[in-house]
Every structure is written in C-alpha cells, then in structure tokens.
Scaffold this motif. Structure first.
Motif, short mmCIF file in Angstrom:
data_model
loop_
_atom_site.label_atom_id
_atom_site.label_comp_id
_atom_site.label_asym_id
_atom_site.label_seq_id
_atom_site.Cartn_x
_atom_site.Cartn_y
_atom_site.Cartn_z
N PRO A 63 -114.42 44.31 -27.53
CA PRO A 63 -115.18 45.55 -27.32
C PRO A 63 -114.85 46.59 -28.40
N GLN A 65 -115.13 42.35 -22.47
CA GLN A 65 -116.29 41.95 -23.26
C GLN A 65 -117.47 41.80 -22.32
N SER A 110 -120.83 43.85 -22.45
CA SER A 110 -120.67 45.15 -23.11
C SER A 110 -121.48 45.20 -24.39
N ASP A 162 -126.71 45.29 -25.59
CA ASP A 162 -126.00 44.82 -24.40
C ASP A 162 -126.95 43.98 -23.57
#
Length: 168
Positions: free
Chosen positions: A30, A55, A66, A157
């Motif tokens: 992330p 993640q 994410s 995302d």
C-alpha cells in the motif's frame, strides 16, 4: 487480530463480521508503506509496516483492494505515461486478487482516478480493456482528480467476488 489475519469487529461495529487482511509479497505494498520507504530508506521495520497495512481486505465473499498507482518494485512511478502506469496498476491489482483467491474476471466494481481526464481517458481505456473480457467487465467509475501521490497519473481500486467463498 488472530493468527490467520481475521479480525472480529463485533465490539466496534455492533455486528459480528470477520475480515481477513490480504498480503501478497508479489504485489507492491500500500502507498503509505512505500512513501515511508522513500522518505527514510530501507529499514528492518519495513516488513512489519507492510504487514500492518492492507493491500486488500476479504469480507463476506468479496475482496476490497486498496488503491494502486502505476509503480514498479522499486516504488517508482513507471515511465511511459498513462498506458504504462495503467498496466502496472492493473497488474498489481491482479496479483493482490490472486492472493485473495479471486481474479480480475471476478471484479464487480472498479474505481479509477485520473489526473488528466481529457488527455488520458482513451489511452487508459485501451489498456484497461485488455484485462477484462466483454462478458466480465465490472461496473466502473472514473473520477478526475487534481493530483495523486508521487506525481502518478492514475490510481485504481477494486472490489471483486471470491468464487465459491464460504461466508462467515
């Protein structure tokens, strides 16, 4: 958090929900983790930072990935413009989905954030379409934004189903 990564949120949410944090060593961590890396350099704490952020999170038969910008394993935005960044972000999402027991073909909702909507929408879309079949295109929202971290042109995302998932 239990040893398997699941979290009982009943005390904070009022209902019993099991969530599982997903981590794939094959995917870029992330964003806040590699920003820490870029600011402070390599650190023995980096693996614990990576495991402290998600993640993705699996919950109730879905995986919530994410946001990913188009960067490489060195945590640098890839060169080559919007198409290269789009490909890198979608490849990273694909790795996270696979680690979650899902895939791009099971994506149900994708959100794309573009810094240069008028310039980048069509070339981004050319790459995006390579990751889905016509039968498996997810719902999608594309939002124009003024800036993204590290000067990236795109962030993506997604939410995907986990096939044959056993609900808690």
């Amino acid at each position: 958090m239990s040893d398997d990564g699941s979290v009982d949120t009943s005390a904070t949410c009022g209902t019993t929900t099991t969530k599982e944090i997903v981590y794939s060593s094959d995917a870029i961590p992330p964003l806040s983790v590699f920003c820490t890396y870029l600011i402070s350099g390599p650190s023995p704490l980096l693996p614990s930072l990576i495991h402290g952020l998600a993640q993705a999170v699996k919950s109730r038969g879905h995986v919530y990935v994410s946001g990913c910008i188009g960067c490489d394993s060195e945590y640098l935005v890839v060169e080559g413009g919007i198409q290269a960044q789009t490909r890198a972000a979608l490849e990273n999402i694909s790795r996270v989905l696979e680690a979650s027991g899902s895939s791009m073909q099971h994506a149900v909702k994708v959100t794309i954030y573009l810094v240069h909507m008028a310039r980048d929408f069509l070339p981004m879309n050319e790459i995006y379409e390579q990751f889905f079949t016509r039968e498996t295109l997810p719902a999608r929202t594309c939002v124009g934004v003024s800036a993204l971290p590290m000067g990236a042109f795109i962030e993506i995302d997604c939410i995907a189903e986990i096939p044959d998932s056993k609900l808690p």
